[in-house]
Design a protein around this motif. Structure first.
Motif, PDB file in Angstrom:
ATOM      1  N   LYS A 123       0.802  -1.228   0.000  1.00 44.50           N
ATOM      2  CA  LYS A 123       0.000   0.000   0.000  1.00 44.50           C
ATOM      3  C   LYS A 123       0.829   1.268   0.000  1.00 44.50           C
ATOM      4  N   ASP A 124       2.120   1.178   0.309  1.00 44.38           N
ATOM      5  CA  ASP A 124       2.960   2.380   0.368  1.00 44.38           C
ATOM      6  C   ASP A 124       4.211   2.113  -0.456  1.00 44.38           C
ATOM      7  N   SER A 125       4.414   2.941  -1.489  1.00 46.83           N
ATOM      8  CA  SER A 125       5.520   2.702  -2.446  1.00 46.83           C
ATOM      9  C   SER A 125       6.873   2.624  -1.768  1.00 46.83           C
ATOM     10  N   ARG A 126       6.972   3.165  -0.560  1.00 48.20           N
ATOM     11  CA  ARG A 126       8.279   3.174   0.109  1.00 48.20           C
ATOM     12  C   ARG A 126       8.680   1.801   0.615  1.00 48.20           C
ATOM     13  N   TRP A 127       7.714   0.913   0.786  1.00 49.67           N
ATOM     14  CA  TRP A 127       7.995  -0.354   1.460  1.00 49.67           C
ATOM     15  C   TRP A 127       9.073  -1.147   0.710  1.00 49.67           C
ATOM     16  N   GLY A 128      10.145  -1.488   1.407  1.00 54.19           N
ATOM     17  CA  GLY A 128      11.281  -2.167   0.775  1.00 54.19           C
ATOM     18  C   GLY A 128      10.955  -3.557   0.272  1.00 54.19           C
ATOM     19  N   ARG A 129       9.895  -4.173   0.817  1.00 54.18           N
ATOM     20  CA  ARG A 129       9.562  -5.537   0.422  1.00 54.18           C
ATOM     21  C   ARG A 129       8.299  -5.620  -0.427  1.00 54.18           C
ATOM     22  N   GLY A 130       7.808  -4.477  -0.864  1.00 53.47           N
ATOM     23  CA  GLY A 130       6.632  -4.500  -1.731  1.00 53.47           C
ATOM     24  C   GLY A 130       6.889  -5.310  -2.992  1.00 53.47           C
ATOM     25  N   GLN A 131       8.137  -5.326  -3.442  1.00 52.64           N
ATOM     26  CA  GLN A 131       8.530  -6.109  -4.632  1.00 52.64           C
ATOM     27  C   GLN A 131       8.185  -7.591  -4.498  1.00 52.64           C
ATOM     28  N   GLU A 132       8.101  -8.075  -3.246  1.00 47.44           N
ATOM     29  CA  GLU A 132       7.824  -9.503  -3.021  1.00 47.44           C
ATOM     30  C   GLU A 132       6.342  -9.832  -3.165  1.00 47.44           C
ATOM     31  N   THR A 133       5.521  -8.813  -3.272  1.00 48.83           N
ATOM     32  CA  THR A 133       4.071  -9.020  -3.294  1.00 48.83           C
ATOM     33  C   THR A 133       3.520  -8.799  -4.701  1.00 48.83           C
ATOM     34  N   PRO A 134       2.302  -9.290  -4.970  1.00 47.22           N
ATOM     35  CA  PRO A 134       1.715  -9.042  -6.298  1.00 47.22           C
ATOM     36  C   PRO A 134       1.113  -7.647  -6.463  1.00 47.22           C
ATOM     37  N   GLY A 135       1.118  -6.808  -5.433  1.00 50.64           N
ATOM     38  CA  GLY A 135       0.616  -5.464  -5.637  1.00 50.64           C
ATOM     39  C   GLY A 135      -0.212  -4.931  -4.491  1.00 50.64           C
ATOM     40  N   GLU A 136      -1.015  -3.889  -4.790  1.00 48.84           N
ATOM     41  CA  GLU A 136      -1.703  -3.156  -3.725  1.00 48.84           C
ATOM     42  C   GLU A 136      -3.157  -3.567  -3.527  1.00 48.84           C
ATOM     43  N   ASP A 137      -3.719  -4.343  -4.435  1.00 48.48           N
ATOM     44  CA  ASP A 137      -5.159  -4.592  -4.350  1.00 48.48           C
ATOM     45  C   ASP A 137      -5.465  -5.922  -3.646  1.00 48.48           C
ATOM     46  N   PRO A 138      -6.309  -5.898  -2.616  1.00 47.37           N
ATOM     47  CA  PRO A 138      -6.543  -7.117  -1.837  1.00 47.37           C
ATOM     48  C   PRO A 138      -7.296  -8.201  -2.597  1.00 47.37           C
ATOM     49  N   VAL A 139      -8.185  -7.820  -3.503  1.00 48.98           N
ATOM     50  CA  VAL A 139      -8.916  -8.824  -4.291  1.00 48.98           C
ATOM     51  C   VAL A 139      -7.959  -9.501  -5.285  1.00 48.98           C
ATOM     52  N   HIS A 140      -7.111  -8.690  -5.872  1.00 45.81           N
ATOM     53  CA  HIS A 140      -6.087  -9.228  -6.779  1.00 45.81           C
ATOM     54  C   HIS A 140      -5.188 -10.209  -6.025  1.00 45.81           C
ATOM     55  N   LEU A 141      -4.724  -9.820  -4.845  1.00 46.15           N
ATOM     56  CA  LEU A 141      -3.837 -10.687  -4.068  1.00 46.15           C
ATOM     57  C   LEU A 141      -4.542 -11.978  -3.679  1.00 46.15           C
ATOM     58  N   ALA A 142      -5.802 -11.869  -3.291  1.00 50.05           N
ATOM     59  CA  ALA A 142      -6.547 -13.052  -2.857  1.00 50.05           C
ATOM     60  C   ALA A 142      -6.672 -14.043  -4.010  1.00 50.05           C
ATOM     61  N   SER A 143      -6.924 -13.539  -5.200  1.00 51.16           N
ATOM     62  CA  SER A 143      -7.095 -14.389  -6.363  1.00 51.16           C
ATOM     63  C   SER A 143      -5.746 -14.994  -6.792  1.00 51.16           C
ATOM     64  N   TYR A 144      -4.732 -14.160  -6.830  1.00 51.41           N
ATOM     65  CA  TYR A 144      -3.367 -14.591  -7.213  1.00 51.41           C
ATOM     66  C   TYR A 144      -2.899 -15.697  -6.282  1.00 51.41           C
ATOM     67  N   VAL A 145      -3.096 -15.497  -4.989  1.00 47.25           N
ATOM     68  CA  VAL A 145      -2.535 -16.443  -4.027  1.00 47.25           C
ATOM     69  C   VAL A 145      -3.287 -17.770  -4.069  1.00 47.25           C
ATOM     70  N   HIS A 146      -4.550 -17.734  -4.434  1.00 52.24           N
ATOM     71  CA  HIS A 146      -5.316 -18.972  -4.569  1.00 52.24           C
ATOM     72  C   HIS A 146      -4.696 -19.836  -5.679  1.00 52.24           C
TER      73      HIS A 146
END
Ligand code: KHP
Length: 757
Positions: A123-146
């Motif tokens: 959710k915050d571009s500064r986060w050093g580990r944001g690169q490890e995640t699929p992005g900022e949207d929770p529905v997108h993440l929920a679907s991706y991780v499934h």
């Protein structure tokens, strides 16, 4: 469908094993490195394996120095794979990762559980580990991780799991070190509404909907309680509310997070109490040795009993039973060998994943670029000959590093290379002259820069989301030469590219993330049109001054006049983004229209929708599948990501601008051809979250928008009384423990915090 008889019986086998342990042996086997029980022939086992985007270097993974098992396929970082918005791709990638993991394990070079994925929303571009995640949207993440978990673990009905995945970091972890707020000490203040609306959905998907094998509690506290010592989080929410109750499912702490329960969180008067609170809360494994060191005394003091130990150990060893760890060659995956690592299919998939994620942000028509043997390309920047940079963090050893330089050379063109060693993307003093020289003798200029792990990393949040001045200076001058200038913006977090967007002499801008082992080839294939770009930004690109408007520690999403927050994510941000979430250009054009509009109604009754729903979790019930005809109206064959956003005034104000509810990537649409995307909306898609964290269907107006600048829209209304689809279990009222038994307060090191004896 496997019969009950076919299935291994993890519980009774694990119970029999644990019953044979002495107390000391039980206490010894509570850490991430389990010595096993030699007396019983139970070997040592290392629980800590990483595989974020391929089998990765980590305590339990052992790459060989030469010969077999010296590398594994290295896919793009999740932030780039997220940009593909292609769950089928993610499942395919995960199948390759779990196959290679099994091959490593068969060679005694890895265990069978992997501490991936990282699904804290970025959710915050500064986060050093944001690169490890699929992005900022929770529905997108929920679907991706499934999709990811299915590929890593296999189907829940399979007799043996392929490997175990671990959803981390549960929950509200997204700060490394911001202004002295360290990840180990942050106490995230999150309302129940924001928790359920934003921070929880990926974890709910893991536990409730994907049957993941393991969870990891995080370093931070949540509303006063360190997550690893929080029975409300680990028992009430995770195990009870989400029905994550299979005997083989366990929770590990983040590494030394149990120690952090004691210090700096000051939760528990003694080290033994902190360890006991964590074990009893439901943290079954401690990453590190804190349990092994302190649980024996906790046991002597009566803070834990053998049942507490048995519960945790049975979960661990049941999971090994489900993996077939004890079943020798009866397990089908035992036949996998080095021949199954880095196969042509895996290599092709790593390339495909990079191509699918790479996102075109600006193009004045220069792209696709016709590259001939006579073309002279200047390739400039600290990413120009990227090797390790291509991978990002939590990397393994890839079979090869196909840098942009390598790829440019494959085109047959003359490449005038002016790269320099990686860093913050700042050209050093020595590089200026050969940059200008390379550019002047070339027909076209490709600048590859941005950011990398020297500024965004574990333990390191960014202090700026702007391009560095030195890079802007170089690119600005390159743009004065009257030649096409193509800029590759690399790295996981977005940087404010407005100086490049606004400069008419910059022909094209491509975001390339961390594209993995074949990243350079993927980038150059897109540049020359051998592949068509169709990635979409998985995070908002904010203007550079955004970070002065909101502290990283502010976990709220909605704009707030009192705090001055402009809001977070595309759902709530009130400013004008440089590029919005979901943005991405193509080499062609598309139209979209609803294919099944004759089946639409303008009004739906809430009581009809809910009374027809027979699912145990009502939010899972289908609302409606919307079929969308997408037509490629240009001539270049291209993929297209169909994004479905919901907007409208329903539920409590304020209302988000819009929110992603479904997506589907269509493949290889040739010019003039129509394909149909199916967006399945559930009752969960329609629901909003009330102040208590309940999921509620509200009457009101709804609009389903196709794409960021909508190509098609359908409006409908829900009527009737609000209906709670899922009642959220409330945390106990008194959650904070007194902290008066410490002096020193929160310091920047643990050593200056002293318990009062
Ligand atoms: O002591 N170390 O070597 C060490 C290394 C990495 C580390 O980070 C943690 O370990 C990872 C375990 O999966 C979590 O995602 C991360 O937060 C924590 C500690």
């Amino acid at each position: 469908m496997a019969s009950a008889y076919d299935r291994v019986d993890p519980l009774s086998r694990a119970r029999a094993l644990i019953n044979a342990f002495t107390l000391e042996e039980k206490l010894n086997n509570t850490g991430s490195t389990s010595p096993g029980v030699p007396r019983l022939g139970l070997p040592a086992y290392t629980w800590w394996q990483e595989a974020l985007h391929g089998v990765a270097q980590s305590p339990g993974v052992n790459f060989s120095d030469s010969g077999e098992f010296r590398y594994a396929t290295s896919f793009p970082q999740p932030i780039l794979m997220g940009a593909a918005f292609d769950d089928d791709l993610i499942k395919d990638v995960a199948i390759v990762i779990s196959t290679e993991a099994r091959a490593f394990s068969n060679a005694d070079r890895a265990g069978l559980d992997f501490w991936t994925p990282n699904i804290n929303p970025f959710k915050d571009s500064r986060w050093g580990r944001g690169q490890e995640t699929p992005g900022e949207d929770p529905v997108h993440l929920a679907s991706y991780v499934h999709a990811l978990i299915e590929g890593l673990q296999g189907s829940p009905d399979d007799k043996y799991k392929r490997v175990i995945a671990t959803c981390k970091h549960f929950v509200a972890y997204d700060i490394e070190n911001w202004n002295g707020n360290f990840r180990y000490q942050v106490d995230a203040q999150v309302s129940q509404r924001d928790l359920v609306e934003y921070y929880m959905p990926p974890f709910e998907s893991c536990a409730r909907d994907s049957n993941v094998g393991a969870f990891m509690c995080s370093y931070n506290a949540l509303n006063g309680v360190p997550t690893c010592a929080d029975p409300w989080l680990l028992q009430t929410v995770l195990r009870e509310h989400w029905n994550w109750t299979a005997e083989e499912q366990w929770v590990t702490s983040d590494c030394d997070a149990v120690q952090n329960v004691f210090l700096p969180h000051e939760y528990g008067k003694t080290r033994e109490e902190a360890a006991a609170l964590s074990l009893k809360a439901g943290t079954d494994i401690n990453c590190g040795t804190y349990y092994q060191e302190h649980l024996p005394a906790a046991y002597d003091q009566g803070l834990i009993n053998t049942t507490d130990l048995d519960t945790a150990l049975i979960r661990q060893y049941s999971s090994l039973v489900r993996l077939g760890y004890f079943d020798g060659m009866a397990v089908p995956y035992r036949n996998l060998t080095w021949n199954d690592v880095s196969t042509p299919h895996a290599q092709q998939l790593a390339y495909k994943a990079a191509v699918e994620g790479i996102t075109l942000l600006k193009n004045d028509g220069t792209l696709p670029l016709k590259i001939q043997n006579s073309t002279k390309i200047a390739l400039i920047g600290d990413w120009a000959n990227a090797t390790d940079q291509l991978l990002g963090n939590y990397d393994g050893i890839p079979p090869y590093y196909h840098s942009p330089l390598y790829a440019a050379q494959q085109t047959g063109a003359t490449v005038n290379f002016a790269g320099y060693p990686g860093g913050q993307g700042d050209p050093t003093t020595d590089n200026w002259l050969h940059i200008w020289e390379a550019a002047k003798k070339s027909d076209v200029i490709v600048y590859a820069g941005g950011i990398d792990n020297s500024v965004e990393a574990e333990g390191m949040d960014r202090v700026s989301i702007a391009w560095t001045g030195a890079q802007l200076d170089v690119i600005g001058q390159l743009a004065t030469y009257g030649k096409p200038v193509i800029v590759l913006q690399m790295g996981g977090g977005q940087i404010d590219s407005s100086p490049l967007v606004n400069n008419p002499n910059i022909s094209a801008l491509i975001w390339g993330g961390y594209p993995g082992q074949d990243g350079g080839v993927a980038l150059f294939d897109i540049i020359q049109g051998k592949a068509a770009p169709a990635g979409r930004l998985p995070t908002t690109q904010y203007p550079a001054d955004y970070i002065s408007q909101i502290p990283m520690t502010d976990m709220t999403l909605r704009p707030n006049a009192t705090t001055g927050s402009p809001g977070r994510t595309y759902m709530w941000y009130t400013g004008k983004p440089i590029y919005e979430f979901g943005y991405g250009l193509h080499y062609t054009n598309f139209t979209a229209s609803f294919a099944n509009s004759s089946s639409f109604s303008s009004t739906y009754s809430i009581s009809d929708l809910t009374s027809n729903c027979t699912e145990s979790y009502k939010d899972r019930c289908s609302f409606k599948t919307f079929d969308i005809d997408v037509k490629n109206t240009g001539s270049v064959t291209s993929d297209y990501v169909t994004l479905g956003f919901l907007a409208g005034t329903h539920g409590p104000a304020p209302h988000p601008h819009k929110r992603l509810v479904a997506y589907q990537r269509l493949h290889n649409l040739t010019g003039g051809v129509t394909q149909t995307a199916s967006l399945n909306l559930t009752l969960n898609s329609l629901a909003r979250i009330d102040d208590m964290g309940n999921k509620v269907l509200y009457p009101g107006d709804y609009a389903l928008l196709i794409d960021t600048q909508p190509l098609a829209t359908v409006n409908f209304t829900l009527t009737g009384e609000p209906n709670i689809l899922d009642e959220w279990p409330q945390p106990p009222a008194a959650r904070s423990q007194p902290k008066d038994y410490f002096v020193g307060g929160y310091g920047s090191t643990y050593e200056d915090q002293v318990p009062v004896e």
